[in-house]
Motif scaffolding. Structure first.
Motif, PDB file in Angstrom:
ATOM      1  N   ASN A 267     -64.304  14.092 -53.356  1.00 26.20           N
ATOM      2  CA  ASN A 267     -63.861  15.432 -53.720  1.00 26.20           C
ATOM      3  C   ASN A 267     -64.448  15.870 -55.046  1.00 26.20           C
ATOM      4  OD1 ASN A 267     -62.274  15.671 -51.412  1.00 26.20           O
ATOM      5  ND2 ASN A 267     -60.488  14.727 -52.408  1.00 26.20           N
ATOM      6  N   ILE A 268     -64.668  17.183 -55.158  1.00 26.75           N
ATOM      7  CA  ILE A 268     -65.159  17.775 -56.398  1.00 26.75           C
ATOM      8  C   ILE A 268     -64.139  18.789 -56.866  1.00 26.75           C
ATOM      9  CG2 ILE A 268     -66.984  19.136 -57.468  1.00 26.75           C
ATOM     10  CD1 ILE A 268     -68.910  17.947 -55.450  1.00 26.75           C
ATOM     11  N   ILE A 269     -63.604  18.571 -58.063  1.00 25.67           N
ATOM     12  CA  ILE A 269     -62.530  19.417 -58.583  1.00 25.67           C
ATOM     13  C   ILE A 269     -63.081  20.319 -59.679  1.00 25.67           C
ATOM     14  CG2 ILE A 269     -60.213  19.446 -59.585  1.00 25.67           C
ATOM     15  CD1 ILE A 269     -60.384  18.103 -56.823  1.00 25.67           C
ATOM     16  N   ILE A 270     -62.730  21.620 -59.584  1.00 26.35           N
ATOM     17  CA  ILE A 270     -63.042  22.565 -60.657  1.00 26.35           C
ATOM     18  C   ILE A 270     -61.761  23.306 -61.025  1.00 26.35           C
ATOM     19  CG2 ILE A 270     -65.414  22.845 -59.862  1.00 26.35           C
ATOM     20  CD1 ILE A 270     -64.590  25.633 -58.820  1.00 26.35           C
ATOM     21  N   LYS A 271     -61.817  24.010 -62.130  1.00 30.14           N
ATOM     22  CA  LYS A 271     -60.681  24.850 -62.528  1.00 30.14           C
ATOM     23  C   LYS A 271     -61.062  26.308 -62.292  1.00 30.14           C
ATOM     24  CE  LYS A 271     -60.108  23.429 -66.766  1.00 30.14           C
ATOM     25  NZ  LYS A 271     -59.513  23.277 -68.111  1.00 30.14           N
ATOM     26  N   GLY A 272     -60.170  27.087 -61.633  1.00 29.73           N
ATOM     27  CA  GLY A 272     -60.496  28.485 -61.381  1.00 29.73           C
ATOM     28  C   GLY A 272     -59.401  29.234 -60.639  1.00 29.73           C
ATOM     29  N   ASP A 273     -59.710  30.473 -60.375  1.00 29.47           N
ATOM     30  CA  ASP A 273     -58.819  31.365 -59.615  1.00 29.47           C
ATOM     31  C   ASP A 273     -59.239  31.315 -58.156  1.00 29.47           C
ATOM     32  OD1 ASP A 273     -57.693  33.667 -58.341  1.00 29.47           O
ATOM     33  OD2 ASP A 273     -57.302  34.506 -60.345  1.00 29.47           O
ATOM     34  N   ARG A 274     -58.389  30.723 -57.303  1.00 30.46           N
ATOM     35  CA  ARG A 274     -58.728  30.489 -55.906  1.00 30.46           C
ATOM     36  C   ARG A 274     -59.124  31.783 -55.188  1.00 30.46           C
ATOM     37  NH1 ARG A 274     -57.610  26.113 -52.807  1.00 30.46           N
ATOM     38  NH2 ARG A 274     -56.260  25.306 -54.455  1.00 30.46           N
ATOM     39  N   GLU A 275     -58.330  32.859 -55.354  1.00 33.62           N
ATOM     40  CA  GLU A 275     -58.571  34.110 -54.615  1.00 33.62           C
ATOM     41  C   GLU A 275     -59.867  34.773 -55.053  1.00 33.62           C
ATOM     42  OE1 GLU A 275     -56.895  34.979 -51.975  1.00 33.62           O
ATOM     43  OE2 GLU A 275     -55.703  33.170 -52.293  1.00 33.62           O
TER      44      GLU A 275
ATOM     45  N   PHE B 215     -64.400  19.751 -63.345  1.00 31.94           N
ATOM     46  CA  PHE B 215     -63.197  19.493 -64.136  1.00 31.94           C
ATOM     47  C   PHE B 215     -62.962  17.992 -64.246  1.00 31.94           C
ATOM     48  CE2 PHE B 215     -58.511  18.721 -63.897  1.00 31.94           C
ATOM     49  CZ  PHE B 215     -58.227  19.044 -65.215  1.00 31.94           C
ATOM     50  N   LYS B 216     -62.684  17.511 -65.495  1.00 32.40           N
ATOM     51  CA  LYS B 216     -62.380  16.102 -65.729  1.00 32.40           C
ATOM     52  C   LYS B 216     -60.955  15.978 -66.253  1.00 32.40           C
ATOM     53  CE  LYS B 216     -67.187  15.141 -66.939  1.00 32.40           C
ATOM     54  NZ  LYS B 216     -68.104  14.731 -68.000  1.00 32.40           N
ATOM     55  N   LYS B 217     -60.273  14.912 -65.831  1.00 35.43           N
ATOM     56  CA  LYS B 217     -58.887  14.698 -66.213  1.00 35.43           C
ATOM     57  C   LYS B 217     -58.735  14.598 -67.730  1.00 35.43           C
ATOM     58  CE  LYS B 217     -57.014  14.441 -62.079  1.00 35.43           C
ATOM     59  NZ  LYS B 217     -56.002  15.419 -61.645  1.00 35.43           N
ATOM     60  N   GLU B 218     -59.753  13.992 -68.402  1.00 34.89           N
ATOM     61  CA  GLU B 218     -59.652  13.825 -69.849  1.00 34.89           C
ATOM     62  C   GLU B 218     -59.547  15.173 -70.553  1.00 34.89           C
ATOM     63  OE1 GLU B 218     -63.246  12.327 -68.713  1.00 34.89           O
ATOM     64  OE2 GLU B 218     -61.607  11.752 -67.385  1.00 34.89           O
ATOM     65  N   GLU B 219     -60.276  16.175 -69.982  1.00 36.49           N
ATOM     66  CA  GLU B 219     -60.258  17.499 -70.592  1.00 36.49           C
ATOM     67  C   GLU B 219     -58.864  18.087 -70.555  1.00 36.49           C
ATOM     68  OE1 GLU B 219     -63.118  19.783 -68.554  1.00 36.49           O
ATOM     69  OE2 GLU B 219     -64.834  18.578 -69.182  1.00 36.49           O
ATOM     70  N   LEU B 220     -58.176  17.853 -69.437  1.00 34.74           N
ATOM     71  CA  LEU B 220     -56.810  18.377 -69.304  1.00 34.74           C
ATOM     72  C   LEU B 220     -55.903  17.716 -70.325  1.00 34.74           C
ATOM     73  CD1 LEU B 220     -54.836  20.176 -67.757  1.00 34.74           C
ATOM     74  CD2 LEU B 220     -54.449  18.288 -66.168  1.00 34.74           C
ATOM     75  N   LYS B 221     -56.065  16.388 -70.507  1.00 35.89           N
ATOM     76  CA  LYS B 221     -55.242  15.675 -71.477  1.00 35.89           C
ATOM     77  C   LYS B 221     -55.479  16.194 -72.880  1.00 35.89           C
ATOM     78  CE  LYS B 221     -55.075  11.381 -68.820  1.00 35.89           C
ATOM     79  NZ  LYS B 221     -55.540   9.989 -68.750  1.00 35.89           N
ATOM     80  N   ASN B 222     -56.756  16.404 -73.199  1.00 39.21           N
ATOM     81  CA  ASN B 222     -57.084  16.908 -74.530  1.00 39.21           C
ATOM     82  C   ASN B 222     -56.489  18.282 -74.769  1.00 39.21           C
ATOM     83  OD1 ASN B 222     -58.487  14.603 -75.144  1.00 39.21           O
ATOM     84  ND2 ASN B 222     -60.462  15.420 -74.503  1.00 39.21           N
ATOM     85  N   GLU B 223     -56.556  19.135 -73.730  1.00 39.32           N
ATOM     86  CA  GLU B 223     -56.009  20.481 -73.862  1.00 39.32           C
ATOM     87  C   GLU B 223     -54.501  20.436 -74.088  1.00 39.32           C
ATOM     88  OE1 GLU B 223     -57.065  22.917 -70.613  1.00 39.32           O
ATOM     89  OE2 GLU B 223     -59.192  22.891 -71.041  1.00 39.32           O
TER      90      GLU B 223
END
Length: 830
Positions: free
Chosen positions: A705-713, A816-824
């Protein structure tokens, strides 16, 4: 016959003599002295072999015969040596010496008769010496042995006197060869007479007579070492060793004797009678003073008497070549050292093939150094073989090998006597010519070794000088390049201290270079520049960091682009950080001006587009309004135009909505999105709307799987829009759309490819402009909205197309990387 220790020793010396003679003969078969020495060596070998047989005898009568035989045979050694002495250094045997040789052989024949006379041996017995069997023990007749010894002494003394006189007449290597032969035979004669013959005059039963053949080992070793291949051992070295240890022994013995006497007398004065321990004390004193005394006396001997110290010579040369930087100082001191240590004139010639192989010109050198360039001289070829050539040796060799005459001629033309190869990286790059020694003495073997070493050292020094000049030149070029660059460049070592800064850095930050070098970046650079540098020091990977910063100078804001990269050395190790600053203030102003102009241009385009899109519906509405009063009662007219008006109003409303969406986008609803899943879902929904054409759709996704952050619609809207454009571009019945996804440099790259009609080159740059469209129906805002949505997600969109061959649309999103979310989350908590 019984083999014992003495007989084995004789056999070894016999083989040694024979081997050395063969070796010397093979080295130079044409040389007269070598041929005669081979015969002399064969005689020495036979002499010691008879000694081997004599030492192995177990019968007294047979032993007596062999003793007479060995004396008879050995008497012919001095005449052979005389022939060798007369021929050394000569091309032909001197005829004026034939009478002397004849006289010597007469004396030898007399000795043969004496050896086999009845009175020569009075008694011969076999006896073990301390249980060691060593052959017969003989009692000789005093008169007979005296005659034998005198005859031997006459021949040897005459030959030695001849050699000594000949040495005075000759020069160079010949003189040195003669001197070594003289030393060899002198030592051999003293050994034979004083150890082998003279004791027979005073002792009835001697055991030393059997040691005489061992003199051959001394003679052969010294002569072979002295003349083989014309390489002569250093006389100074022989003198040094002999003198050093003789004097040292005398001094140490004196110290021992005096200390022993003083200790014994002192204790006796007090009535103490010691036994052995004064000996031990004296021995201890000698042991303590031995090493320092030896080294001190060696130094005095070398400097005061021999005037020759290899260690000091090497040290001086090294200091000259690698301490001084001025070429005049280097070569003046070099010539001075050579003159002092080797006793040569202060006149040196340097010869190179090309001018770029020597880093100096004649103007940079002292007057005692001559510099020339010649790539055709014969010396280049010859020096590759031996690395050093001596004119005198070549003159001697030319008598045997005529091809050497050309080298002698070139020596005479140049006016020098010795040439040494200047070696750089294993190859001869230059030649160093020297003159003959002032006293006319030859360059000894040790001299030649020193000169060879000198050639290597000069080669290394020249190579270092070249490298130094190249580095200086390169550094000046780089410094000039950096100082004249519009970019500010500053580097930091591993500790974060400033190692280098160019002039632009001084101008950008208004800090002088001397106030920067060696200081930590946190203390001298503006605070706005520090975070990016600090981030790179925290992780010295190969990633290039870049950002825009605003600095305030003279109450004005300046915009800089800061780029930070790791500093990597030639061994691929990270040694620090390099930061590059560029002043983009003017560029930013121009960009703002361009944006403003683009806004006005976009407004103009938009106004034209809106006017064009609204005009058609308004025409229909106006027509209805104009005809309505007249045809109000016409039901068919009312029905048709009522439906038409509704469609046109919807059209205007859709246009207004698109404009509002483009001009005032809604905020993104960010969430984690599985890009593969979303693409599959979008394609399923899109297929229901596009069933009119027989289009084949192929999908190509990675397994994970490839995960990104965004607005689905909004992202669905992007893919719907692009897929619809691909659908509209396909006009044949074999339409194909390929949707693929892959990871490139931490980005998810989506490619939507079709085999439609493609886009013309002249309009491909306009397809993202607002209100630009090639369709009969459409607002021309679709791709503009797509671009804005993709950029809002930190991505990029670009198109590759060729008319009648299809189109590829690429969309890139950061993964999107999990570490980035943690840092944020952590940053937000802070």
């Amino acid at each position: 016959m019984v083999i014992n220790n003495l007989s084995i020793a004789f056999l070894i010396v016999s083989i040694l003599n024979l081997s050395l003679g063969i070796f010397l003969y093979l080295k130079s078969k044409r040389k007269l002295s070598n041929k005669i020495y081979s015969l002399f060596s064969l005689q020495l070998s036979v002499w010691t072999f008879i000694g081997f047989l004599t030492a192995s005898i177990t019968d007294a009568k047979v032993g007596e015969f062999f003793v007479r035989t060995i004396f008879a045979f050995s008497t012919f050694l001095p005449p052979t040596f005389s022939i060798f002495a007369f021929s050394i250094g000569e091309k032909k045997f001197p005829k004026d010496k034939l009478r002397s040789i004849l006289f010597f052989y007469i004396l030898s024949l007399i000795n043969v008769l004496v050896s086999f006379s009845p009175g020569f041996i009075r008694e011969c017995i076999l006896q073990n010496i301390q249980n060691i069997k060593s052959g017969p023990m003989v009692k000789y007749g005093k008169l007979e042995i005296s005659i034998y010894t005198i005859n031997i002494a006459i021949i040897l003394c005459y030959s030695l006197a001849h050699l000594y006189k000949k040495k005075k007449e000759k020069k160079g290597i010949i003189a040195l060869e003669i001197y070594y032969v003289f030393l060899a035979v002198l030592f051999g004669t003293l050994f034979t007479i004083f150890l082998g013959l003279l004791p027979l005059l005073f002792i009835d039963l001697s055991i030393t007579d059997r040691l005489s053949p061992f003199a051959s080992a001394i003679i052969s070793s010294i002569i072979i070492y002295g003349i083989a291949k014309y390489k002569i051992m250093d006389v100074a070295f022989v003198y040094e060793i002999i003198t050093l240890y003789v004097v040292l022994f005398s001094i140490l013995f004196s110290i021992y004797y005096i200390s022993f006497k003083i200790i014994t007398s002192f204790l006796s004065f007090f009535g103490i009678h010691p036994k052995n321990w004064p000996i031990f004390v004296s021995g201890f004193i000698v042991a303590v003073v031995y090493n320092p005394l030896k080294e001190k006396f060696r130094k005095v001997l070398r400097l005061k008497f021999l005037k020759y110290d290899i260690e000091m010579f090497t040290k001086k040369i090294f200091e000259v070549l690698f301490t001084f930087s001025n070429p005049k100082e280097i070569f003046e001191n070099l010539v001075e050292v050579l003159s002092n240590f080797l006793n040569i004139p202060k006149d040196v010639l340097l010869l190179f093939k090309e001018k770029d192989e020597f880093p100096y010109t004649t103007e940079n050198l002292p007057s005692c150094i001559k510099l020339t360039f010649d790539k055709d001289t014969i010396f280049w070829k010859e020096i590759e073989k031996s690395k050093i050539i001596i004119k005198e040796e070549e003159e001697r060799m030319s008598k045997i090998y005529p091809e050497k005459e050309k080298i002698v001629e070139d020596f005479n033309k140049i006016g020098y006597d010795v040439v040494i190869g200047i070696i750089e990286k294993g190859h001869v790059k230059g030649l160093l010519f020297l003159k003959q020694k002032i006293d006319g003495s030859v360059f000894s073997y040790r001299d030649q070794l020193l000169l060879l070493n000198l050639g290597y050292q000069i080669g290394i020094a020249i190579e270092n000088i070249k490298l130094y000049h190249e580095i200086i030149s390169t550094n000046l070029y780089i410094k000039s390049l950096l100082d004249n660059s519009p970019f500010g460049v500053i580097s930091f070592n591993e500790e974060g201290n400033v190692a280098f800064a160019n002039k632009q850095i001084e101008l950008f930050f208004e800090i002088k270079k001397e106030n920067l070098i060696g200081k930590n970046y946190k203390k001298v650079l503006p605070v706005e520049t520090i975070p990016l540098i600090e981030k790179k020091f925290e992780n010295l990977n190969n990633e290039i960091l870049s950002e825009e910063i605003i600095l305030k100078k003279n109450n004005k804001n300046y915009v800089f682009r800061e780029i930070v990269v790791p500093f990597i050395d030639e061994y691929n190790k990270k040694r620090g950080v390099i930061t590059i600053f560029s002043d983009i203030t003017e560029i930013k102003k121009l960009q703002e001006e361009i944006k403003e102009k683009e806004k006005f241009a976009s407004l103009g385009v938009m106004a034209a587009g809106v006017a064009h899109e609204i005009k058609n519906p308004l025409v229909a509405i106006k027509t209805f309004i104009d005809l309505f009063p007249e045809r109000y009662h016409d039901k068919e007219f009312r029905d048709v135009y009522s439906k038409l008006l509704q469609d046109e109003v919807r059209r205007i409303n859709h246009l207004i909505e698109q404009i509002l969406l483009f001009a005032n986008p809604k905020p993104l609803k960010i969430e984690e999105i599985n890009l593969i899943e979303m693409l599959k879902t979008t394609l399923i929904l899109w297929r229901f709307q596009c069933q009119n054409k027989n289009i084949k759709i192929f999908e190509n996704y990675p397994e994970s799987n490839i995960i990104i952050k965004g607005d689905r619609e909004k992202l669905k809207e992007v893919f719907f829009n692009i897929l619809t454009n691909s659908y509209d571009a396909i006009e044949n019945e074999k339409g194909v759309i390929v949707v693929s996804l892959e990871i490139k440099n931490d980005n998810a790259e989506i490619c939507i490819e079709d085999n439609g009609k493609g886009i013309k080159k002249e309009i491909i740059d306009k397809i993202f402009d607002p209100f630009f469209t090639t369709k009969d129906k459409g607002t021309g805002l679709g791709l503009s909205i797509v671009t804005r949505i993709v950029e809002e997600h930190g991505g990029k969109v670009y198109v590759e197309s060729e008319e009648n061959k299809g189109t590829k649309v690429y969309i890139k999103f950061p993964i999107f990387k999990k570490e980035e979310l943690k840092n944020e989350i952590f940053d937000g908590y802070k």
